[in-house]
Design a protein around this motif. Structure first.
Motif, PDB file in Angstrom:
ATOM      1  N   THR A 128       0.956  -1.096   0.088  1.00 16.12           N
ATOM      2  CA  THR A 128      -0.036  -0.092   0.127  1.00 16.12           C
ATOM      3  C   THR A 128       0.964   1.175  -0.079  1.00 16.12           C
ATOM      4  OG1 THR A 128      -0.233  -0.325   2.381  1.00 16.12           O
ATOM      5  CG2 THR A 128      -1.959  -1.088   1.114  1.00 16.12           C
ATOM      6  N   PRO A 129       0.471   2.490  -0.506  1.00 13.85           N
ATOM      7  CA  PRO A 129       1.227   3.826  -0.364  1.00 13.85           C
ATOM      8  C   PRO A 129       1.938   3.861   0.763  1.00 13.85           C
ATOM      9  CG  PRO A 129      -0.897   3.897  -1.600  1.00 13.85           C
ATOM     10  CD  PRO A 129      -1.003   2.624  -0.645  1.00 13.85           C
ATOM     11  N   ALA A 130       3.086   4.676   0.544  1.00 13.01           N
ATOM     12  CA  ALA A 130       4.088   5.170   1.818  1.00 13.01           C
ATOM     13  C   ALA A 130       3.458   6.126   2.776  1.00 13.01           C
ATOM     14  CB  ALA A 130       5.287   5.561   1.167  1.00 13.01           C
ATOM     15  N   VAL A 131       3.527   5.727   4.057  1.00 13.88           N
ATOM     16  CA  VAL A 131       3.007   6.720   5.059  1.00 13.88           C
ATOM     17  C   VAL A 131       4.180   7.735   5.105  1.00 13.88           C
ATOM     18  CG1 VAL A 131       4.008   5.424   6.765  1.00 13.88           C
ATOM     19  CG2 VAL A 131       2.150   7.084   7.347  1.00 13.88           C
ATOM     20  N   THR A 132       3.766   9.087   5.299  1.00 18.26           N
ATOM     21  CA  THR A 132       4.639  10.144   5.427  1.00 18.26           C
ATOM     22  C   THR A 132       5.028  10.397   7.056  1.00 18.26           C
ATOM     23  OG1 THR A 132       3.764  11.401   3.679  1.00 18.26           O
ATOM     24  CG2 THR A 132       5.125  12.491   4.938  1.00 18.26           C
ATOM     25  N   PHE A 133       6.186  10.699   7.135  1.00 19.28           N
ATOM     26  CA  PHE A 133       6.938  11.105   8.455  1.00 19.28           C
ATOM     27  C   PHE A 133       7.638  12.393   8.276  1.00 19.28           C
ATOM     28  CE2 PHE A 133       6.509   6.581   9.371  1.00 19.28           C
ATOM     29  CZ  PHE A 133       5.465   6.538  10.186  1.00 19.28           C
ATOM     30  N   PRO A 134       7.294  13.524   8.957  1.00 22.33           N
ATOM     31  CA  PRO A 134       8.217  14.399   9.240  1.00 22.33           C
ATOM     32  C   PRO A 134       9.665  14.459   9.314  1.00 22.33           C
ATOM     33  CG  PRO A 134       6.141  15.050  10.581  1.00 22.33           C
ATOM     34  CD  PRO A 134       6.278  13.463  10.187  1.00 22.33           C
ATOM     35  N   GLY A 135      10.410  15.400   8.864  1.00 23.33           N
ATOM     36  CA  GLY A 135      11.912  15.262   8.987  1.00 23.33           C
ATOM     37  C   GLY A 135      12.742  16.105   9.705  1.00 23.33           C
ATOM     38  N   ARG A 136      14.027  16.057   9.178  1.00 22.77           N
ATOM     39  CA  ARG A 136      14.751  17.029  10.060  1.00 22.77           C
ATOM     40  C   ARG A 136      15.733  17.527   9.073  1.00 22.77           C
ATOM     41  NH1 ARG A 136      19.456  14.120  13.124  1.00 22.77           N
ATOM     42  NH2 ARG A 136      20.211  14.029  10.928  1.00 22.77           N
ATOM     43  N   LEU A 137      15.788  18.989   9.242  1.00 19.75           N
ATOM     44  CA  LEU A 137      16.857  19.786   8.422  1.00 19.75           C
ATOM     45  C   LEU A 137      17.493  20.839   9.259  1.00 19.75           C
ATOM     46  CD1 LEU A 137      18.003  20.503   5.498  1.00 19.75           C
ATOM     47  CD2 LEU A 137      15.969  21.905   5.116  1.00 19.75           C
ATOM     48  N   GLU A 138      18.603  20.324   9.523  1.00 22.15           N
ATOM     49  CA  GLU A 138      19.376  21.306  10.605  1.00 22.15           C
ATOM     50  C   GLU A 138      20.958  21.503  10.260  1.00 22.15           C
ATOM     51  OE1 GLU A 138      17.609  20.593  15.034  1.00 22.15           O
ATOM     52  OE2 GLU A 138      18.976  18.940  14.342  1.00 22.15           O
TER      53      GLU A 138
END
Ligand SMILES: Cc1cc2nc3c(=O)[nH]c(=O)nc-3n(C[C@H](O)[C@H](O)[C@H](O)COP(=O)(O)O)c2cc1C
Length: 182
Positions: A114-124
């Protein structure tokens, strides 16, 4: 029932790798034997009953090594439980689910996931790689917005689904996959 589970990830700046590690730890708590590996380290998936695959998103695409993994192991993945996730959104829209790139969508259909679930990321700034990433990290996009509760809850659901599926019922897994919140 204990299963062998692979959590494979494609990550450039380490954030998705840490999400994969977190998922692995959660799935282990259910008694499963879990390997968490960079997709480039995987030589075979035959020993695994289930595979979780995740990629960081860059310019709306998955990392090429994750796409390569899906393509290379498509036949083997068809006969296993497969869950996909991607991680990327940062800044004010960090909670927005991201669309699956078309090439990934086609491969996901091919392997029956099934389609991918999205998780928020990191940009530091400390972990940013490359000029553009460093520039972006000092804008409103900068920060670590990973949601560990969300990651843990999803991994918990995956682990329970892995426990509940009879090996003899594979690869007819659709009803079980639908039970997992996306
Ligand atoms: C140049 C660049 C492009 C990006 N493009 C996207 C994008 O299209 N969609 C998205 O959700 N996140 C995007 N991001 C955010 C990253 O996916 C996010 O920082 C992610 O957590 C990085 O994962 P990694 O540390 O595992 O490489 C981008 C980041 C950079 C630096």
């Amino acid at each position: 029932m204990s299963r062998r589970v692979l959590v494979a990830y494609a990550s450039k700046m380490g954030a998705t790798a840490e999400i994969a590690e977190g998922m692995g730890a959660e799935i282990r708590q259910h008694g499963h034997l879990v390997d968490v590996l960079d997709v480039r380290q995987v030589r075979s998936i035959t020993k695994y009953d289930a595979v979780v695959l995740g990629s960081a998103i860059y310019t709306r695409r998955w990392r090429s090594e994750a796409v390569h993994f899906l393509r290379k192991y498509a036949d083997a993945l068809r006969t296993r439980q497969v869950w996909l996730f991607h991680s990327g959104p940062v800044g004010p829209h960090a909670d927005q689910p991201q669309a699956m790139p078309k090439n990934v969508l086609r491969l996901a259909e091919r392997v029956g996931a099934t389609p991918a679930v999205t998780f928020p990321g990191r940009l530091e700034l400390e972990t940013a790689k490359g000029f553009l990433a460093r520039r972006m990290a000092v804008t409103e996009l900068g920060g670590d917005v990973r949601d560990w509760d969300l990651v843990g809850a999803w991994a918990n659901d995956v682990a329970e689904a892995i426990s509940s599926v009879e090996i003899s019922s594979w690869p007819r897994l659709e009803p079980h996959l639908e039970e997992i919140p996306r």
